[in-house]
Scaffold this active site. Structure first.
Site, mmCIF file in Angstrom:
data_model
loop_
_atom_site.group_PDB
_atom_site.id
_atom_site.type_symbol
_atom_site.label_atom_id
_atom_site.label_comp_id
_atom_site.label_asym_id
_atom_site.label_seq_id
_atom_site.Cartn_x
_atom_site.Cartn_y
_atom_site.Cartn_z
ATOM 1 C CB SER A 35 -1.037 0.294 0.891
ATOM 2 O OG SER A 35 -1.683 1.296 1.407
ATOM 3 C CE1 TYR A 60 -4.272 -2.343 5.110
ATOM 4 C CE2 TYR A 60 -3.187 0.188 3.861
ATOM 5 C CZ TYR A 60 -4.139 -1.370 4.068
ATOM 6 O OH TYR A 60 -3.849 -1.762 2.601
#
Length: 78
Positions: A35, A60
């Site tokens: 990501s 995250y």
């Protein structure tokens, strides 16, 4: 800081499970989708895989960065 245990379970524990299965099956390659959040806040409009990981801004992001580091470590040691 919502659901940190779920991110750890999915991203970190999941990555370790895949890496261990690969090791047992003697699989040598993996394509990992991370990501852009692993780079933290950056003013750079274009990101590069060679760019250093930043300071995570979320659980995250931290778990995705940890997964990247685990993959690097397994690549070097297994």
């Amino acid at each position: 800081m919502k659901y940190p245990a779920e991110f750890v379970k999915s991203n970190i524990q999941g990555t370790v499970s895949v890496l261990e299965a690969m090791k047992e099956a003697d699989v040598q390659n993996i394509i990992y989708t991370s990501s852009s959040s692993v780079y933290g806040h950056t003013d750079t409009p274009l990101l590069s895989e060679d760019q250093a990981l930043g300071i995570p801004k979320s659980v995250y992001a931290a778990t995705k960065a940890s997964s990247e580091n685990l993959i690097r470590m397994y690549t070097q040691q297994c």
